[in-house]
Design a protein around this motif. Structure first.
Motif, PDB file in Angstrom:
ATOM      1  N   LEU A 332      95.573  61.909   2.604  1.00 43.86           N
ATOM      2  CA  LEU A 332      96.163  60.578   2.423  1.00 43.86           C
ATOM      3  C   LEU A 332      95.429  59.838   1.320  1.00 43.86           C
ATOM      4  CD1 LEU A 332      96.397  59.722   6.234  1.00 43.86           C
ATOM      5  CD2 LEU A 332      98.312  60.335   4.732  1.00 43.86           C
ATOM      6  N   ILE A 333      96.175  59.313   0.366  1.00 48.22           N
ATOM      7  CA  ILE A 333      95.559  58.632  -0.763  1.00 48.22           C
ATOM      8  C   ILE A 333      95.249  57.187  -0.410  1.00 48.22           C
ATOM      9  CG2 ILE A 333      97.747  57.874  -1.810  1.00 48.22           C
ATOM     10  CD1 ILE A 333      96.414  58.579  -4.551  1.00 48.22           C
ATOM     11  N   ARG A 334      94.121  56.710  -0.930  1.00 46.51           N
ATOM     12  CA  ARG A 334      93.696  55.330  -0.780  1.00 46.51           C
ATOM     13  C   ARG A 334      93.273  54.802  -2.150  1.00 46.51           C
ATOM     14  NH1 ARG A 334      95.980  56.215   3.250  1.00 46.51           N
ATOM     15  NH2 ARG A 334      95.268  55.953   5.423  1.00 46.51           N
ATOM     16  N   TRP A 335      93.343  53.490  -2.304  1.00 48.11           N
ATOM     17  CA  TRP A 335      92.977  52.870  -3.579  1.00 48.11           C
ATOM     18  C   TRP A 335      91.851  51.872  -3.337  1.00 48.11           C
ATOM     19  CZ3 TRP A 335      96.727  49.495  -7.030  1.00 48.11           C
ATOM     20  CH2 TRP A 335      96.081  49.200  -8.243  1.00 48.11           C
ATOM     21  N   ARG A 336      90.687  52.176  -3.892  1.00 47.21           N
ATOM     22  CA  ARG A 336      89.529  51.277  -3.794  1.00 47.21           C
ATOM     23  C   ARG A 336      89.492  50.452  -5.064  1.00 47.21           C
ATOM     24  NH1 ARG A 336      84.820  54.653  -2.041  1.00 47.21           N
ATOM     25  NH2 ARG A 336      85.093  55.518  -4.135  1.00 47.21           N
ATOM     26  N   HIS A 337      89.853  49.164  -4.932  1.00 49.00           N
ATOM     27  CA  HIS A 337      90.060  48.319  -6.119  1.00 49.00           C
ATOM     28  C   HIS A 337      89.367  46.979  -5.938  1.00 49.00           C
ATOM     29  CE1 HIS A 337      92.078  46.946  -9.731  1.00 49.00           C
ATOM     30  NE2 HIS A 337      92.652  45.941  -9.095  1.00 49.00           N
ATOM     31  N   ASN A 338      88.468  46.691  -6.862  1.00 46.18           N
ATOM     32  CA  ASN A 338      87.741  45.405  -6.836  1.00 46.18           C
ATOM     33  C   ASN A 338      87.104  45.134  -5.474  1.00 46.18           C
ATOM     34  OD1 ASN A 338      88.464  44.910  -9.506  1.00 46.18           O
ATOM     35  ND2 ASN A 338      90.309  43.763  -8.927  1.00 46.18           N
ATOM     36  N   GLY A 339      86.502  46.159  -4.911  1.00 46.17           N
ATOM     37  CA  GLY A 339      85.754  45.981  -3.666  1.00 46.17           C
ATOM     38  C   GLY A 339      86.577  46.006  -2.399  1.00 46.17           C
ATOM     39  N   GLU A 340      87.878  46.287  -2.482  1.00 46.09           N
ATOM     40  CA  GLU A 340      88.699  46.369  -1.273  1.00 46.09           C
ATOM     41  C   GLU A 340      89.564  47.619  -1.306  1.00 46.09           C
ATOM     42  OE1 GLU A 340      91.981  43.696  -0.729  1.00 46.09           O
ATOM     43  OE2 GLU A 340      92.115  43.238  -2.876  1.00 46.09           O
ATOM     44  N   ILE A 341      90.003  48.040  -0.111  1.00 47.11           N
ATOM     45  CA  ILE A 341      90.904  49.177  -0.001  1.00 47.11           C
ATOM     46  C   ILE A 341      92.325  48.645   0.033  1.00 47.11           C
ATOM     47  CG2 ILE A 341      91.633  51.141   1.392  1.00 47.11           C
ATOM     48  CD1 ILE A 341      88.931  51.561   0.118  1.00 47.11           C
ATOM     49  N   ILE A 342      93.128  49.017  -0.955  1.00 49.95           N
ATOM     50  CA  ILE A 342      94.519  48.563  -1.041  1.00 49.95           C
ATOM     51  C   ILE A 342      95.375  49.417  -0.116  1.00 49.95           C
ATOM     52  CG2 ILE A 342      96.465  48.097  -2.575  1.00 49.95           C
ATOM     53  CD1 ILE A 342      93.946  46.492  -3.209  1.00 49.95           C
ATOM     54  N   SER A 343      96.219  48.774   0.665  1.00 50.72           N
ATOM     55  CA  SER A 343      97.090  49.486   1.589  1.00 50.72           C
ATOM     56  C   SER A 343      98.103  50.344   0.827  1.00 50.72           C
ATOM     57  CB  SER A 343      97.844  48.498   2.478  1.00 50.72           C
ATOM     58  OG  SER A 343      98.894  49.149   3.180  1.00 50.72           O
ATOM     59  N   PRO A 344      98.315  51.595   1.274  1.00 51.94           N
ATOM     60  CA  PRO A 344      99.359  52.425   0.644  1.00 51.94           C
ATOM     61  C   PRO A 344     100.733  51.763   0.707  1.00 51.94           C
ATOM     62  CG  PRO A 344      97.955  53.752   2.057  1.00 51.94           C
ATOM     63  CD  PRO A 344      97.585  52.320   2.313  1.00 51.94           C
ATOM     64  N   GLY A 345     100.959  50.946   1.734  1.00 52.06           N
ATOM     65  CA  GLY A 345     102.227  50.237   1.850  1.00 52.06           C
ATOM     66  C   GLY A 345     102.464  49.283   0.696  1.00 52.06           C
ATOM     67  N   ASP A 346     101.372  48.881   0.014  1.00 50.75           N
ATOM     68  CA  ASP A 346     101.495  48.000  -1.152  1.00 50.75           C
ATOM     69  C   ASP A 346     101.669  48.784  -2.442  1.00 50.75           C
ATOM     70  OD1 ASP A 346     101.350  45.668   0.301  1.00 50.75           O
ATOM     71  OD2 ASP A 346      99.188  45.417   0.045  1.00 50.75           O
ATOM     72  N   PHE A 347     100.846  49.839  -2.630  1.00 48.98           N
ATOM     73  CA  PHE A 347     100.863  50.471  -3.950  1.00 48.98           C
ATOM     74  C   PHE A 347     101.794  51.681  -4.058  1.00 48.98           C
ATOM     75  CE2 PHE A 347      97.229  52.805  -2.052  1.00 48.98           C
ATOM     76  CZ  PHE A 347      97.509  54.106  -2.432  1.00 48.98           C
TER      77      PHE A 347
END
Length: 551
Positions: A332-347
């Motif tokens: 499962l892919i995750r996005w670590r951006h500017n100190g937070e984990i972005i929800s896959p539902g967003d990106f």
């Protein structure tokens, strides 16, 4: 009846000059006309103008001392504008002498000519505010209407709607450009006919519309917009097609009277509606704007994020129900951006819309292959790992070859990889997915249908497509918990999968009772928080060395 022709001519010249100056209104205030009208027993004159489907009717002269019995009408039509003058009198023209009828015709013709001259001026003004094809207001006409509403101080009574036809490209594909143009024009005219006199519908190009409607009628309008039948000619036959709208809606208040700002808000909501699958109507509010601005920033940052290694891979264990042993995992892919984990539902929706999802999917595959090879070198017990692939990949040939080229690069055995497609992929291009499944299986890869139970054509797909694994959507298990009918459905699906020699995986399981129930019904594998959340690489590597879950 005797007439002084010279005197009437002089009066008419004065009438013409005076009326032209006064703009052909308030004829009662023109003494010369009142005199001439009295001689001809004219009791009233009504002017009617229809432009863009809007009717304007004005009494331009009235003499209450004469009772009208007869009338004569003079009309003229200019493209989308129609002009008429009705003259009412008590003269019976069947019995009137020739001179009386001629003089009546003379003065009424003069007034009508003046009216047509006025019409030409008004038509030029009106035509610039009308859509030439449909005859309904255009963007200029819409702005003029809004300016009038603002000037009258009634802006807060209205809701602003920006909309376009849902599935217009499909119309072009089915019926062709010419028929689609006819459909849009007739739809525009139908929309316009639904407006009250104090509302407006405008066409702002192609299949785009702007509407200003009373808040009190907003729900009624939206209900009518859901499916509006339009009839048109296609291949010499009459066809009826139901049209629906996507819309961004702003219920206006007194925080701004800037038209551009209001239109921009509605346009932003329309853009959101185009991207969402759960609704066709999005209302403006602060939360909507804040979320949309955030998603826009994410969309701008995503391409560079790949280069910056901001995307990471987590692994969620799949556990055998009988042995409580981890037998696989999902990457499962995750996005670590500017100190937070972005929800896959967003990106993920952004990635699919922009096409970046193809790079993300291949990134997950490559990273997973690299880790499998590393774990093998470290002597760890490796389990098969599934990787999701978007339906967008199916638009391009040789998907199986591309996947195998990555697997071969890292010298990983194909039986350690499983390719997952969501159910929606199969309904979009059946032939493409069928070929892809065949090619993948020929290479020794396992193929699974993800999210089974969220669509409507699943049984037919299972009959025609040769899957190895069936992943049940969590809603199937959740619905069966306190629902006898849901239980029957779940049992039937599990039994059917067994008969088709398919491994079954139920995802999203968090409840022990559901685990026990699935075990009794013959489900093979559980994936969900009951056993484990998605794990970062270090935690998953530790789980590989300790694969058994305590009871």
């Amino acid at each position: 009846m005797e007439y002084d022709i010279e005197k009437i001519n002089q009066q008419l010249i004065k009438v013409f000059d005076t009326v032209a100056t006064k703009g052909f209104v308030e004829l009662n205030d023109v003494p010369e006309f009142v005199s001439a009208a009295g001689m001809l027993h004219i009791s009233r004159i009504v002017r009617t103008m229809i432009c863009g489907g809007k009717i304007s009717e004005t009494m331009i002269y009235k003499d209450t001392g004469i009772f009208p019995l007869y009338n004569k009408t003079y009309e003229r039509t200019m493209e989308n504008c129609h002009y008429a003058c009705e003259f009412y009198t008590d003269i019976d023209f069947a019995e009137a002498d020739e001179q009386t009828e001629q003089m009546f015709g003379y003065i009424t013709s003069m007034l009508t000519i003046m009216g047509f001259c006025k019409l030409n001026l008004q038509f030029e003004k009106q035509s610039s505010r009308l859509d030439r094809d449909s005859g309904i207001p255009n963007s200029k006409g819409f702005r003029a209407f809004m300016e009038e509403v603002i000037e009258n101080g009634i802006l807060t009574d209205y809701a602003l709607i920006r909309a376009n036809i849902k599935g217009c490209n499909t119309l072009n594909t089915i019926f062709g450009y010419q028929a689609t143009t006819e459909i849009i024009i007739k739809y525009a005219q139908t929309l316009n006919s639904m407006m009250n006199k104090d509302e407006i519908c405008s066409r702002s190009g192609s299949d785009n519309f702007c509407l200003l409607v009373k808040k009190s009628r907003l729900k009624t309008h939206l209900k009518n917009f859901m499916k509006l039948p339009v009839d048109f000619s296609y291949s010499n036959e009459k066809v009826v097609y139901e049209i629906a709208l996507r819309a961004g809606i702003v219920e206006l208040n007194d925080d701004t009277d800037d038209i551009n700002t209001m239109l921009a808000r509605a346009e932003m909501c329309l853009d959101v509606a185009k991207r969402r699958e759960d609704t066709d109507y999005v209302f403006y509010d602060i939360d909507t704007i804040a979320r949309e601005q955030r998603l826009t920033l994410l969309e701008n940052d995503m391409p560079q994020a790949l280069a910056n290694n901001e995307f990471i891979v987590y692994y969620q264990p799949k556990v055998c129900v009988e042995t409580r042993t981890m037998v696989g995992a999902e990457a499962l892919i995750r996005w670590r951006h500017n100190g937070e984990i972005i929800s896959p539902g967003d990106f993920i929706p952004i990635a699919e819309r922009t096409g970046l999802i193809m790079q993300l999917d291949m990134f997950v595959l490559e990273h997973t292959c690299r880790m499998i090879k590393q774990w093998q070198r470290e002597g760890k017990r490796v389990v098969p790992i599934s990787v999701n692939f978007s339906k967008i990949h199916l638009r391009f040939p040789h998907l199986a070859e591309k996947i195998m080229s990555v697997i071969n690069e890292y010298e990983v055995s194909p039986h350690y990889l499983e390719v997952e497609f969501t159910e929606t992929a199969y309904t979009d291009d059946f032939n493409a997915i069928k070929q892809a499944i065949c090619d993948l299986k020929n290479y020794g890869l396992m193929v699974s249908m993800d999210d089974f139970g969220t669509g409507y054509s699943s049984l037919a797909l299972l009959k025609d497509l040769d899957f190895d694994i069936l992943k049940l959507d969590k809603s199937l298990a959740a619905d069966s918990k306190d629902d006898s009918r849901g239980l029957v459905v779940l049992e039937s699906v599990l039994h059917m999968a067994k008969e088709l020699s398919m491994t079954t995986v139920c995802e999203g399981v968090e409840d022990r009772k559901i685990v026990d129930s699935l075990k009794d019904m013959g489900c093979n594998i559980i994936q969900g928080y009951y056993f484990d959340r998605p794990l970062p690489e270090t935690d998953f590597a530790a789980r590989l060395e300790s694969p058994v879950y305590e009871k």
